[in-house]
Design a protein around this motif. Structure first.
Motif, PDB file in Angstrom:
ATOM      1  N   THR A   1      39.068  57.037  49.655  1.00 57.49           N
ATOM      2  CA  THR A   1      38.131  57.279  48.572  1.00 57.49           C
ATOM      3  C   THR A   1      37.487  58.652  48.625  1.00 57.49           C
ATOM      4  O   THR A   1      36.954  59.109  47.618  1.00 57.49           O
ATOM      5  CB  THR A   1      37.016  56.224  48.580  1.00 57.49           C
ATOM      6  N   ALA A   2      37.505  59.314  49.779  1.00 62.17           N
ATOM      7  CA  ALA A   2      36.825  60.604  49.915  1.00 62.17           C
ATOM      8  C   ALA A   2      37.586  61.505  50.861  1.00 62.17           C
ATOM      9  O   ALA A   2      38.262  61.039  51.772  1.00 62.17           O
ATOM     10  CB  ALA A   2      35.409  60.394  50.433  1.00 62.17           C
ATOM     11  N   GLU A   3      37.456  62.816  50.625  1.00 66.82           N
ATOM     12  CA  GLU A   3      38.047  63.791  51.524  1.00 66.82           C
ATOM     13  C   GLU A   3      37.043  64.898  51.791  1.00 66.82           C
ATOM     14  O   GLU A   3      36.201  65.212  50.950  1.00 66.82           O
ATOM     15  CB  GLU A   3      39.335  64.365  50.958  1.00 66.82           C
ATOM     16  N   VAL A   4      37.123  65.485  52.973  1.00 70.10           N
ATOM     17  CA  VAL A   4      36.264  66.608  53.345  1.00 70.10           C
ATOM     18  C   VAL A   4      36.877  67.875  52.763  1.00 70.10           C
ATOM     19  O   VAL A   4      38.069  68.119  52.914  1.00 70.10           O
ATOM     20  CB  VAL A   4      36.135  66.718  54.880  1.00 70.10           C
ATOM     21  N   VAL A   5      36.037  68.670  52.081  1.00 71.64           N
ATOM     22  CA  VAL A   5      36.498  69.917  51.475  1.00 71.64           C
ATOM     23  C   VAL A   5      35.500  71.028  51.788  1.00 71.64           C
ATOM     24  O   VAL A   5      34.355  70.766  52.143  1.00 71.64           O
ATOM     25  CB  VAL A   5      36.658  69.780  49.944  1.00 71.64           C
ATOM     26  N   ASP A   6      35.950  72.271  51.650  1.00 72.59           N
ATOM     27  CA  ASP A   6      35.032  73.400  51.727  1.00 72.59           C
ATOM     28  C   ASP A   6      34.195  73.394  50.458  1.00 72.59           C
ATOM     29  O   ASP A   6      34.728  73.234  49.362  1.00 72.59           O
ATOM     30  CB  ASP A   6      35.804  74.720  51.829  1.00 72.59           C
ATOM     31  N   ASP A   7      32.870  73.563  50.611  1.00 76.13           N
ATOM     32  CA  ASP A   7      32.027  73.570  49.417  1.00 76.13           C
ATOM     33  C   ASP A   7      31.690  74.995  48.986  1.00 76.13           C
ATOM     34  O   ASP A   7      32.016  75.964  49.673  1.00 76.13           O
ATOM     35  CB  ASP A   7      30.772  72.708  49.606  1.00 76.13           C
ATOM     36  N   ALA A   8      31.041  75.130  47.852  1.00 72.59           N
ATOM     37  CA  ALA A   8      30.739  76.435  47.272  1.00 72.59           C
ATOM     38  C   ALA A   8      29.706  77.210  48.088  1.00 72.59           C
ATOM     39  O   ALA A   8      29.565  78.413  47.918  1.00 72.59           O
ATOM     40  CB  ALA A   8      30.237  76.243  45.839  1.00 72.59           C
ATOM     41  N   LYS A   9      29.000  76.530  48.992  1.00 68.41           N
ATOM     42  CA  LYS A   9      27.955  77.186  49.783  1.00 68.41           C
ATOM     43  C   LYS A   9      28.469  77.669  51.135  1.00 68.41           C
ATOM     44  O   LYS A   9      27.692  78.100  51.973  1.00 68.41           O
ATOM     45  CB  LYS A   9      26.779  76.221  49.975  1.00 68.41           C
ATOM     46  N   GLY A  10      29.763  77.565  51.372  1.00 70.55           N
ATOM     47  CA  GLY A  10      30.343  78.014  52.633  1.00 70.55           C
ATOM     48  C   GLY A  10      30.360  76.965  53.724  1.00 70.55           C
ATOM     49  O   GLY A  10      30.703  77.248  54.863  1.00 70.55           O
ATOM     50  N   GLY A  11      30.018  75.737  53.388  1.00 71.78           N
ATOM     51  CA  GLY A  11      30.040  74.633  54.354  1.00 71.78           C
ATOM     52  C   GLY A  11      31.110  73.627  53.991  1.00 71.78           C
ATOM     53  O   GLY A  11      32.125  73.967  53.378  1.00 71.78           O
ATOM     54  N   LYS A  12      30.871  72.396  54.345  1.00 76.35           N
ATOM     55  CA  LYS A  12      31.783  71.298  54.034  1.00 76.35           C
ATOM     56  C   LYS A  12      31.076  70.308  53.132  1.00 76.35           C
ATOM     57  O   LYS A  12      29.846  70.231  53.088  1.00 76.35           O
ATOM     58  CB  LYS A  12      32.224  70.574  55.318  1.00 76.35           C
ATOM     59  N   GLY A  13      31.841  69.528  52.416  1.00 78.27           N
ATOM     60  CA  GLY A  13      31.304  68.483  51.562  1.00 78.27           C
ATOM     61  C   GLY A  13      32.330  67.382  51.396  1.00 78.27           C
ATOM     62  O   GLY A  13      33.463  67.500  51.874  1.00 78.27           O
ATOM     63  N   LEU A  14      31.942  66.319  50.721  1.00 75.24           N
ATOM     64  CA  LEU A  14      32.841  65.201  50.434  1.00 75.24           C
ATOM     65  C   LEU A  14      33.145  65.177  48.947  1.00 75.24           C
ATOM     66  O   LEU A  14      32.246  65.326  48.124  1.00 75.24           O
ATOM     67  CB  LEU A  14      32.179  63.868  50.800  1.00 75.24           C
ATOM     68  N   ARG A  15      34.404  64.972  48.607  1.00 79.37           N
ATOM     69  CA  ARG A  15      34.839  64.840  47.214  1.00 79.37           C
ATOM     70  C   ARG A  15      35.509  63.485  47.036  1.00 79.37           C
ATOM     71  O   ARG A  15      36.205  62.993  47.925  1.00 79.37           O
ATOM     72  CB  ARG A  15      35.863  65.917  46.856  1.00 79.37           C
ATOM     73  N   ALA A  16      35.316  62.906  45.865  1.00 82.57           N
ATOM     74  CA  ALA A  16      35.944  61.628  45.532  1.00 82.57           C
ATOM     75  C   ALA A  16      37.440  61.829  45.329  1.00 82.57           C
ATOM     76  O   ALA A  16      37.858  62.770  44.658  1.00 82.57           O
ATOM     77  CB  ALA A  16      35.321  61.045  44.279  1.00 82.57           C
ATOM     78  N   MET A  17      38.238  60.948  45.917  1.00 77.01           N
ATOM     79  CA  MET A  17      39.693  60.999  45.760  1.00 77.01           C
ATOM     80  C   MET A  17      40.185  59.992  44.716  1.00 77.01           C
ATOM     81  O   MET A  17      41.369  59.961  44.397  1.00 77.01           O
ATOM     82  CB  MET A  17      40.378  60.730  47.094  1.00 77.01           C
ATOM     83  N   ARG A  18      39.276  59.146  44.233  1.00 77.65           N
ATOM     84  CA  ARG A  18      39.610  58.208  43.167  1.00 77.65           C
ATOM     85  C   ARG A  18      38.342  57.913  42.384  1.00 77.65           C
ATOM     86  O   ARG A  18      37.238  58.229  42.831  1.00 77.65           O
ATOM     87  CB  ARG A  18      40.230  56.929  43.715  1.00 77.65           C
ATOM     88  N   ARG A  19      38.498  57.335  41.219  1.00 81.85           N
ATOM     89  CA  ARG A  19      37.345  56.972  40.402  1.00 81.85           C
ATOM     90  C   ARG A  19      36.578  55.851  41.099  1.00 81.85           C
ATOM     91  O   ARG A  19      37.183  54.945  41.670  1.00 81.85           O
ATOM     92  CB  ARG A  19      37.796  56.521  39.026  1.00 81.85           C
ATOM     93  N   LEU A  20      35.267  55.926  41.016  1.00 79.94           N
ATOM     94  CA  LEU A  20      34.400  54.929  41.640  1.00 79.94           C
ATOM     95  C   LEU A  20      33.408  54.419  40.608  1.00 79.94           C
ATOM     96  O   LEU A  20      32.936  55.184  39.771  1.00 79.94           O
ATOM     97  CB  LEU A  20      33.641  55.544  42.814  1.00 79.94           C
ATOM     98  N   ALA A  21      33.082  53.149  40.707  1.00 77.52           N
ATOM     99  CA  ALA A  21      32.063  52.554  39.843  1.00 77.52           C
ATOM    100  C   ALA A  21      30.782  52.373  40.647  1.00 77.52           C
ATOM    101  O   ALA A  21      30.812  52.317  41.888  1.00 77.52           O
ATOM    102  CB  ALA A  21      32.549  51.194  39.333  1.00 77.52           C
TER     103      ALA A  21
END
Length: 149
Positions: free
Chosen positions: A26-46
């Motif tokens: 459901t989530a993956e770790v990605v580089d964020d716009a602030k130069g750190g890491k963040g979590l992004r949804a890998m599928r739609r969630l309710a």
């Protein structure tokens, strides 16, 4: 020949298993716009969907950068993707605890594929180990007096 000896059946079973496994992610770790890491949804969630759950290996008396406060002097250390959940004053997720030191990230609204998954740190933290300024608003994030400490 048995079911498992047929290459097409083995491949089909592998594809079924892989599809089930991909659906579970459901989530993956990605580089964020602030130069750190963040979590992004890998599928739609309710709203109400559990994004991920981590059973804490350690309960600490004081906060660190990667703990979530369950109760006064009970900070659950996050060691999986959960530790990369960023703060927002308008979060799309919240934290839920269970009695066995599990921490769950739960969607509080509909979330689309690719959306950043966020929580409001003031909802769980009475004080922050590393206070900071919120990138979107410039407001300080240092914990909340509304959290029992």
């Amino acid at each position: 020949a048995t079911f498992w000896s047929s290459p097409c059946c083995v491949q089909r079973r592998w594809d079924d298993w892989k599809a089930e496994d991909d659906d579970a992610m459901t989530a993956e770790v990605v580089d964020d716009a602030k130069g750190g890491k963040g979590l992004r949804a890998m599928r739609r969630l309710a709203a109400g969907d559990v994004v991920l759950t981590e059973r804490s290996a350690r309960v600490l008396a004081a906060p660190t950068k990667y703990t979530i406060e369950r109760a006064p002097r009970e900070h659950l250390e996050c060691a999986t993707e959960l530790r990369f959940t960023n703060h927002s004053f308008e979060p799309n997720c919240a934290i839920r605890f269970d009695p066995e030191d599990a921490v769950s990230l739960v969607a509080v609204e509909a979330i689309e594929i690719g959306d950043e998954l966020t929580i409001d740190y003031h909802a769980t933290e009475s004080s922050m180990a590393e206070p900071f300024l919120d990138a979107a608003t410039g407001a300080p994030v240092r914990g909340s007096s509304l959290v029992d400490s």
